[in-house]
Design a protein around this motif. Structure first.
Motif, short mmCIF file in Angstrom:
data_model
loop_
_atom_site.label_atom_id
_atom_site.label_comp_id
_atom_site.label_asym_id
_atom_site.label_seq_id
_atom_site.Cartn_x
_atom_site.Cartn_y
_atom_site.Cartn_z
N LYS A 125 13.79 -7.46 -7.37
CA LYS A 125 14.35 -6.18 -6.93
C LYS A 125 13.25 -5.26 -6.42
N TRP A 126 13.46 -4.74 -5.22
CA TRP A 126 12.49 -3.84 -4.60
C TRP A 126 12.84 -2.39 -4.91
N CYS A 127 11.80 -1.57 -5.04
CA CYS A 127 11.98 -0.13 -5.19
C CYS A 127 10.72 0.57 -4.68
N LEU A 128 10.79 1.89 -4.61
CA LEU A 128 9.64 2.70 -4.26
C LEU A 128 9.12 3.37 -5.52
N ILE A 129 7.80 3.36 -5.67
CA ILE A 129 7.19 4.05 -6.81
C ILE A 129 6.25 5.12 -6.29
N LYS B 287 2.64 7.52 -7.22
CA LYS B 287 1.27 7.15 -7.63
C LYS B 287 1.07 7.10 -9.14
N ASN B 288 2.08 7.49 -9.89
CA ASN B 288 2.03 7.37 -11.36
C ASN B 288 2.82 6.17 -11.84
N GLY B 289 3.42 5.43 -10.91
CA GLY B 289 4.23 4.27 -11.28
C GLY B 289 5.67 4.58 -11.58
N ASN B 290 6.08 5.84 -11.37
CA ASN B 290 7.47 6.23 -11.60
C ASN B 290 8.34 5.78 -10.43
N VAL B 291 9.53 5.26 -10.72
CA VAL B 291 10.45 4.84 -9.66
C VAL B 291 10.95 6.07 -8.93
N ALA B 292 10.75 6.07 -7.60
CA ALA B 292 11.17 7.20 -6.77
C ALA B 292 12.49 6.90 -6.07
N ALA B 293 12.72 5.64 -5.73
CA ALA B 293 13.96 5.25 -5.05
C ALA B 293 14.15 3.74 -5.24
N LYS B 294 15.42 3.37 -5.44
CA LYS B 294 15.74 1.94 -5.58
C LYS B 294 16.37 1.41 -4.32
N GLY C 125 0.81 -1.20 0.00
CA GLY C 125 0.00 0.00 0.00
C GLY C 125 0.85 1.26 0.00
N PHE C 126 0.22 2.36 -0.38
CA PHE C 126 0.91 3.65 -0.42
C PHE C 126 0.95 4.29 0.96
N SER C 127 2.05 4.97 1.23
CA SER C 127 2.23 5.74 2.45
C SER C 127 3.09 6.94 2.10
N GLU C 128 2.60 8.12 2.43
CA GLU C 128 3.31 9.36 2.12
C GLU C 128 3.65 9.46 0.63
N GLY C 129 2.71 8.97 -0.20
CA GLY C 129 2.86 9.11 -1.64
C GLY C 129 3.71 8.07 -2.33
N LEU C 130 4.24 7.10 -1.57
CA LEU C 130 5.10 6.07 -2.16
C LEU C 130 4.64 4.67 -1.75
N ALA C 131 4.95 3.69 -2.61
CA ALA C 131 4.66 2.28 -2.31
C ALA C 131 5.87 1.44 -2.67
#
Length: 163
Positions: A150-154, A156-163, A137-143
């Protein structure tokens, strides 16, 4: 307004008020508690929903209804085990097609179709297509999502925010 359920000889469940007056007739095999003005009922092994007047807002046709309607919706499961979503009026917002869902957080819910996960909004639109092996789920705009191990944060548009 308080109401209780009592059984009858044929395993039907009437709904009576605190004075013993029948409010909803015995036509369901079981009836759940009212939450947000709606109760889940069972008739011939299928689930539906009624309002406090006893009116059917969802005809008994689903195998399961998660009917808390806290955000105005409920997840439903059809006879094939597929999950969809209805609103408080019983309108199907998402036709049952998902194999797994997570409750909404920040306006989006993770859903699984086949073995891939994506996200839908409260209007039922797939805003991030199923492409992940796991999705939280999303929290503070990221999921947090996992793709190919490989895990990353996206966002709400599906853009990678952090790897």
């Amino acid at each position: 307004e308080s109401r209780i359920y009592v059984g009858s000889g044929v395993s039907q469940t009437p709904n009576i008020d605190q004075n013993g007056k029948e409010v909803i007739p015995c036509r369901y095999s079981t009836a759940g508690d009212f939450l947000n003005g709606i109760a889940v009922v069972d008739k011939n092994g299928k689930r539906g929903c009624i309002n406090k007047k006893g009116e059917e807002i969802v005809k008994p046709k689903y195998n399961q209804i998660d009917a808390h309607f806290e955000d105005g919706y409920a997840w439903v499961t059809d006879k094939n085990g597929k999950i969809g979503m209805i609103d408080q009026a019983g309108k199907e917002i998402i036709k049952p097609k998902y194999t797994w869902t997570v409750n909404f957080s920040e306006g989006l819910a993770a859903v699984s179709r086949g073995n891939k996960m994506g996200y839908v909004n409260m209007e039922g639109k797939e805003v991030i297509k199923p492409q992940y092996d796991q999705a939280n789920g999303f929290s503070e705009g990221l999921a947090a999502v996992c793709k190919g191990g490989k895990w990353c944060l996206i966002d709400k548009n599906g853009n990678v925010a952090a790897k």
